[in-house]
Motif scaffolding. Structure first.
Motif, mmCIF file in Angstrom:
data_model
loop_
_atom_site.group_PDB
_atom_site.id
_atom_site.type_symbol
_atom_site.label_atom_id
_atom_site.label_comp_id
_atom_site.label_asym_id
_atom_site.label_seq_id
_atom_site.Cartn_x
_atom_site.Cartn_y
_atom_site.Cartn_z
ATOM 1 N N GLY A 1 108.117 -4.171 101.477
ATOM 2 C CA GLY A 1 109.371 -4.450 100.765
ATOM 3 C C GLY A 1 110.569 -3.913 101.533
ATOM 4 N N ALA B 1 100.119 -10.622 101.336
ATOM 5 C CA ALA B 1 99.396 -9.491 100.746
ATOM 6 C C ALA B 1 100.300 -8.263 100.748
ATOM 7 N N GLY B 2 100.034 -7.371 99.816
ATOM 8 C CA GLY B 2 100.762 -6.103 99.764
ATOM 9 C C GLY B 2 102.053 -6.159 98.972
ATOM 10 N N GLU B 3 102.922 -5.244 99.308
ATOM 11 C CA GLU B 3 104.151 -5.020 98.543
ATOM 12 C C GLU B 3 105.127 -6.181 98.614
#
Ligand SMILES: Cc1cc2nc3c(=O)[nH]c(=O)nc-3n(C[C@H](O)[C@H](O)[C@H](O)COP(=O)(O)OP(=O)(O)OC[C@H]3O[C@@H](n4cnc5c(N)ncnc54)[C@H](O)[C@@H]3O)c2cc1C
Length: 427
Positions: free
Chosen positions: A182, A391-393
């Motif tokens: 992010g 994938a992820g934040e």
């Protein structure tokens, strides 16, 4: 060939995937592909703007890296996610916190679960977590190339393939995985690039707000009592420790609350008034019977001294000065029932606080991200562009502190890895 962003050339046998990286979600995606497709002919290229991987992990959990949670009950686990719980539950079904823990333990990182359900490496050393992945990359070094210090500036789709541009080169790729995180702690490399890449390829990004951060209050007393902590305080339905610091209302409770109201604009002209209960387990009836008993047993004891039986003295003095100065020097025998009831109610739920700002740059994660309506929760593949994974934040999924953010990364990274293995198999 594979980028992280897994660089893959679909010519004859070799497939390329690009992973734009490179911390939690990207590492897990790459390791999962490497460990589950030894037979296939492909190569992974990993791009990371930092000169080494996992910069955020080394500072996460105070350097100990709270890798995941010990919570196993699915319902309780999902209740810790303020956004995207419904989307991420499928990934947790395949890569639960327990499976995550087992993964690290099978990769040489013994784990422990502390009393508050936070899971850490037994060594309390977050670098061990990164090493679990660098060991995998070393083992499969013929299949992976690490581009540290090389940042991706653009990702475009050309027919069925992707072009990934860095200051050094423009790479071709069949599959792209965006795990750029992010905007939080941008000095670690997470500068929101993934949002721009996603938008440029047709995805929509929700509103983006800081989450898991501290608050500035209009009330000066929260700062005067700097260093004071309440082990279990309450704001609305949240009960966690809270910490008063020189400038900020901080600690897990403040962080959790910031996640709940992440999408609310708070500033000096648009403050948010909340109510704090310093002792979450003391309900109004308990406060009232405590005061009644103390008043009866100590008719000559001043209210501040009585309250200091339950509360830190500094807070008791402040409370009386701020909320009931008229009885500061009154002995209990002369304190009216209505005043006693008012004190009980204030301490139970009504201590007002006015939040006037979030602490800039203090947030641990970004709330919001790539809209999960446009991503397949079974594979983390885009529903808009084939062979594009997230994938992820960077996804619009986030939750509380306690290992829940990294659990999103491990699980969604694992799902991406598995999906690409199937993808390569079917090529
Ligand atoms: C101080 C702090 C402590 C934290 N502690 C914990 C904790 O203990 N437990 C927990 O669960 N969560 C914790 N978090 C949250 C957690 O660290 C993040 O949610 C997680 O790191 C997100 O992982 P990610 O892989 O999605 O992205 P990130 O970790 O943000 O990694 C993205 C990577 O991509 C790279 N990158 C970005 N853009 C580009 C580009 N254009 N080209 C090349 N590379 C690029 C960045 O350099 C970075 O290395 C913490 C966060 C902070 C800030």
């Amino acid at each position: 060939m594979l980028f992280v962003f897994l660089l893959i050339i679909i010519s004859q046998s070799v497939k390329t995937t690009t992973i734009i990286w490179a911390w939690a979600a990207g590492l897990m995606a790459a390791a999962t592909i490497l460990e589950n497709s030894k037979w296939a002919d492909y190569h992974i290229q990993i791009f990371e703007k930092n000169t080494s991987p996992g910069k955020k992990v080394i500072i996460s959990g105070g350097g100990r890296c709270n890798v995941t949670t010990g919570i196993e009950d699915k319902k309780i686990l999902l209740s810790k996610y303020t956004r995207g719980a419904d989307f991420i539950k499928k990934a947790f079904g395949k890569f639960s916190p327990r499976k995550c823990r087992e993964w690290f333990e099978s990769h040489g990182v013994p784990m422990k679960c502390e009393s508050d359900n936070r899971v850490f490496p037994i060594s309390d050393d977050g670098t061990e977590v990164v090493e679990a992945f660098t060991h995998v990359f070393a083992k499969y070094r013929d299949k992976v190339t690490l581009h540290y210090g090389e940042w991706v500036s653009e990702v475009i789709k050309i027919d069925t393939r992707y072009q990934i541009t860095t200051p050094k080169w423009a790479y071709e790729s069949d599959i792209v995985v965006v795990t750029t995180g992010g905007n939080a702690y941008s000095h670690t490399g997470s500068t929101g690039d993934g949002y721009a890449f996603a938008r440029s390829i047709g995805h929509s990004i929700t509103q983006l707000w800081p989450s898991l951060s501290s608050f500035l209050t209009r009330e000066k007393w929260t700062h005067e009592l700097s260093g004071l902590a309440f082990e279990k305080a309450r704001i609305e339905n949240l009960e966690w420790p809270i910490l008063l610091t020189h400038f900020w209302l901080s600690g897990p409770l403040a962080f959790m609350y910031s996640s709940q109201i992440a999408w609310e604009a708070i500033n000096k002209t648009n403050p948010k008034t909340i109510q704090l209960s310093p002792l979450a387990d003391m309900w109004v009836a308990e406060w009232d019977s405590f005061l009644k008993l103390e008043f009866a047993n100590h008719p000559k004891k001043l209210i501040t001294n009585i309250l200091s039986e339950k509360l830190p003295r500094r807070f008791a003095e402040l409370f009386v000065r701020e909320y009931c100065p008229h009885i500061e020097t009154t002995y209990p025998v002369s304190i009216a029932r209505i005043d006693r009831a008012k004190i009980a109610e204030l301490l139970w739920i009504w201590i007002p606080l006015t939040l006037t700002d979030r602490r800039p740059g203090d947030e641990f994660v970004t709330a919001g991200g790539v809209s999960t309506d446009e991503i397949d929760p079974e594979t983390m593949e885009s529903k808009i562009q084939k062979n594009l994974y997230f994938a992820g934040e960077v996804l619009n999924v986030d939750g509380y502190t306690g290992g829940f953010s990294l659990q999103i990364c491990w699980a969604s990274g694992y799902i991406v890895g598995r999906s690409i293995v199937e993808n390569i198999k079917s090529a």
